[in-house]
Write a protein that holds these residues in place. Structure first.
Motif, PDB file in Angstrom:
ATOM      1  N   ILE A  21       0.867  -1.184   0.000  1.00  0.00           N
ATOM      2  CA  ILE A  21       0.000   0.000   0.000  1.00  0.00           C
ATOM      3  C   ILE A  21       0.898   1.226   0.000  1.00  0.00           C
ATOM      4  O   ILE A  21       1.696   1.415   0.922  1.00  0.00           O
ATOM      5  CB  ILE A  21      -0.940  -0.002   1.221  1.00  0.00           C
ATOM      6  CG1 ILE A  21      -1.814  -1.259   1.190  1.00  0.00           C
ATOM      7  CG2 ILE A  21      -1.801   1.265   1.228  1.00  0.00           C
ATOM      8  CD1 ILE A  21      -2.724  -1.411   2.393  1.00  0.00           C
ATOM      9  N   GLY A  23       1.187   5.526  -1.306  1.00  0.00           N
ATOM     10  CA  GLY A  23       0.551   6.728  -1.824  1.00  0.00           C
ATOM     11  C   GLY A  23       1.325   7.338  -2.979  1.00  0.00           C
ATOM     12  O   GLY A  23       2.370   6.825  -3.387  1.00  0.00           O
ATOM     13  N   GLU A 210      -1.916  -0.463  -9.354  1.00  0.00           N
ATOM     14  CA  GLU A 210      -3.210   0.209  -9.110  1.00  0.00           C
ATOM     15  C   GLU A 210      -4.289  -0.799  -8.723  1.00  0.00           C
ATOM     16  O   GLU A 210      -5.414  -0.766  -9.235  1.00  0.00           O
ATOM     17  CB  GLU A 210      -3.644   1.013 -10.353  1.00  0.00           C
ATOM     18  CG  GLU A 210      -2.635   2.043 -10.826  1.00  0.00           C
ATOM     19  CD  GLU A 210      -2.454   3.219  -9.872  1.00  0.00           C
ATOM     20  OE1 GLU A 210      -3.172   3.294  -8.861  1.00  0.00           O
ATOM     21  OE2 GLU A 210      -1.583   4.065 -10.138  1.00  0.00           O
ATOM     22  N   GLN A 212      -6.179  -1.111  -6.317  1.00  0.00           N
ATOM     23  CA  GLN A 212      -7.411  -0.650  -5.663  1.00  0.00           C
ATOM     24  C   GLN A 212      -8.575  -0.518  -6.640  1.00  0.00           C
ATOM     25  O   GLN A 212      -9.728  -0.463  -6.229  1.00  0.00           O
ATOM     26  CB  GLN A 212      -7.169   0.696  -4.963  1.00  0.00           C
ATOM     27  CG  GLN A 212      -7.042   1.901  -5.888  1.00  0.00           C
ATOM     28  CD  GLN A 212      -5.647   2.077  -6.465  1.00  0.00           C
ATOM     29  OE1 GLN A 212      -4.727   1.359  -6.114  1.00  0.00           O
ATOM     30  NE2 GLN A 212      -5.484   3.037  -7.355  1.00  0.00           N
ATOM     31  N   ASP A 213      -8.291  -0.485  -7.940  1.00  0.00           N
ATOM     32  CA  ASP A 213      -9.348  -0.298  -8.941  1.00  0.00           C
ATOM     33  C   ASP A 213      -9.807  -1.592  -9.598  1.00  0.00           C
ATOM     34  O   ASP A 213     -10.590  -1.564 -10.547  1.00  0.00           O
ATOM     35  CB  ASP A 213      -8.874   0.678 -10.031  1.00  0.00           C
ATOM     36  CG  ASP A 213      -8.721   2.097  -9.498  1.00  0.00           C
ATOM     37  OD1 ASP A 213      -9.472   2.454  -8.569  1.00  0.00           O
ATOM     38  OD2 ASP A 213      -7.864   2.842  -9.994  1.00  0.00           O
ATOM     39  N   ASP A 237      -3.153   2.014  -3.731  1.00  0.00           N
ATOM     40  CA  ASP A 237      -3.422   3.034  -2.717  1.00  0.00           C
ATOM     41  C   ASP A 237      -4.927   3.087  -2.510  1.00  0.00           C
ATOM     42  O   ASP A 237      -5.660   3.580  -3.366  1.00  0.00           O
ATOM     43  CB  ASP A 237      -2.885   4.385  -3.200  1.00  0.00           C
ATOM     44  CG  ASP A 237      -3.162   5.516  -2.209  1.00  0.00           C
ATOM     45  OD1 ASP A 237      -3.703   5.240  -1.120  1.00  0.00           O
ATOM     46  OD2 ASP A 237      -2.838   6.675  -2.534  1.00  0.00           O
ATOM     47  N   ASP A 238      -5.378   2.561  -1.374  1.00  0.00           N
ATOM     48  CA  ASP A 238      -6.828   2.478  -1.147  1.00  0.00           C
ATOM     49  C   ASP A 238      -7.493   3.856  -1.072  1.00  0.00           C
ATOM     50  O   ASP A 238      -8.699   3.975  -1.272  1.00  0.00           O
ATOM     51  CB  ASP A 238      -7.152   1.644   0.104  1.00  0.00           C
ATOM     52  CG  ASP A 238      -6.331   2.047   1.318  1.00  0.00           C
ATOM     53  OD1 ASP A 238      -5.413   2.874   1.164  1.00  0.00           O
ATOM     54  OD2 ASP A 238      -6.597   1.523   2.414  1.00  0.00           O
ATOM     55  N   ASP A 239      -6.723   4.909  -0.832  1.00  0.00           N
ATOM     56  CA  ASP A 239      -7.297   6.259  -0.811  1.00  0.00           C
ATOM     57  C   ASP A 239      -7.586   6.787  -2.211  1.00  0.00           C
ATOM     58  O   ASP A 239      -8.242   7.807  -2.368  1.00  0.00           O
ATOM     59  CB  ASP A 239      -6.347   7.234  -0.099  1.00  0.00           C
ATOM     60  CG  ASP A 239      -6.315   6.995   1.402  1.00  0.00           C
ATOM     61  OD1 ASP A 239      -7.304   6.472   1.941  1.00  0.00           O
ATOM     62  OD2 ASP A 239      -5.288   7.327   2.038  1.00  0.00           O
ATOM     63  N   GLN A 240      -7.072   6.127  -3.227  1.00  0.00           N
ATOM     64  CA  GLN A 240      -7.248   6.605  -4.602  1.00  0.00           C
ATOM     65  C   GLN A 240      -8.250   5.784  -5.402  1.00  0.00           C
ATOM     66  O   GLN A 240      -8.352   5.935  -6.617  1.00  0.00           O
ATOM     67  CB  GLN A 240      -5.905   6.604  -5.339  1.00  0.00           C
ATOM     68  CG  GLN A 240      -4.915   7.628  -4.813  1.00  0.00           C
ATOM     69  CD  GLN A 240      -3.733   7.788  -5.746  1.00  0.00           C
ATOM     70  OE1 GLN A 240      -3.830   8.387  -6.810  1.00  0.00           O
ATOM     71  NE2 GLN A 240      -2.603   7.239  -5.356  1.00  0.00           N
ATOM     72  N   SER A 241      -8.989   4.910  -4.760  1.00  0.00           N
ATOM     73  CA  SER A 241      -9.947   4.078  -5.484  1.00  0.00           C
ATOM     74  C   SER A 241     -11.079   4.941  -6.048  1.00  0.00           C
ATOM     75  O   SER A 241     -11.728   5.696  -5.318  1.00  0.00           O
ATOM     76  CB  SER A 241     -10.530   3.014  -4.552  1.00  0.00           C
ATOM     77  OG  SER A 241     -11.452   2.216  -5.259  1.00  0.00           O
TER      78      SER A 241
END
Length: 248
Positions: A21, A23, A210, A212-213, A237-241
């Protein structure tokens, strides 16, 4: 570039599953390409048995170029590609799907519109409704969850009718869209154990950027390919899903 302890840990990871994970600006691509180099140079992994999956063609090409620069003057035959490119490559090797051609997204939308415009029962639909309907049908095909459709009284029966007409057109002209590439690949790997075994042996190490997508069906296919050794290395990065609406 100086490698920090967490980057080094990810680069040196060899066997089994790993989740990274990270950022923006934390060196995700740097870690990925150096891990590939580590597998080839220090672990003796055949580069042809390494698969790297990204979400866009541009990202795949960029990562491939960075890897080649790192490995100069060699160009090891690691496979870089998008989910759809990798899945289509698998399908192309199967006699069942070899004769199909790919519909572009614009061709798919044009055909869907023609079907909807042919029947008076759909005359109430506005342009924005059509876009939502097409997106819903796509999700309906590739997801196990069945959310109700709520545009202007369109029923489940209507959805099935439109989909049947659309698939009849595809069958007549030997075409598959991007959703079908996923569906057919998933079906092929589930129903043909010998085919699955071939690809599991081919892709000994799988790296996904990527992550997370990823969609549910993409995840199912990746899990099939990674078994039984589970050498799956995922970076995200789970904040960017941004694809939660499709189940990412």
């Amino acid at each position: 570039q100086i490698v920090n302890p967490n980057q080094e840990k990810a680069i040196m990871h060899t066997a089994g599953a790993a989740q990274v994970i990270a950022g923006p600006g934390s060196g995700k691509t740097f870690v990925t390409v150096h891990r590939i180099k580590h597998l080839i140079t220090y672990q003796g992994v055949d580069p042809a048995r390494i698969l790297v999956i990204t979400f866009t063609k541009a990202a795949a090409l960029e990562m491939q170029e960075r890897f080649f620069r790192l490995m100069e003057p060699e160009n090891p035959p690691v496979r870089f590609g998008t989910f759809h490119a990798v899945f289509y490559h698998i399908l192309r090797q199967s006699a069942i799907y070899r004769g199909y051609s790919i519909m572009t997204e614009s061709e798919k939308r044009k055909q869907m519109r023609q079907i909807i415009r042919m029947y008076s029962r759909f005359a109430c639909l506005q342009e924005e409704d059509l876009e939502e309907l097409i997106a819903f049908i796509s999700a309906h095909k590739t997801s196990t969850s069945r959310k109700p459709f709520s545009v202007r009284g369109i029923t489940e029966e209507d959805i099935r009718f439109i989909l049947k007409e659309y698939e009849a057109y595809q069958q007549e002209f030997g075409q598959m869209d991007f959703d079908d590439i996923m569906i057919f690949c998933h079906r092929l790997l589930l129903e043909e154990p010998e085919v699955l075994k071939v690809w599991q042996e081919q892709f000994q190490y799988i790296l996904v950027d990527e992550f997370q997508d990823i969609s549910p069906m993409q995840y199912e296919i990746v899990k099939l390919l990674a078994a039984p050794e589970q050498n799956l290395f995922i970076v995200g990065d789970d904040d960017q899903s941004i694809y939660g609406f499709r189940g990412a």
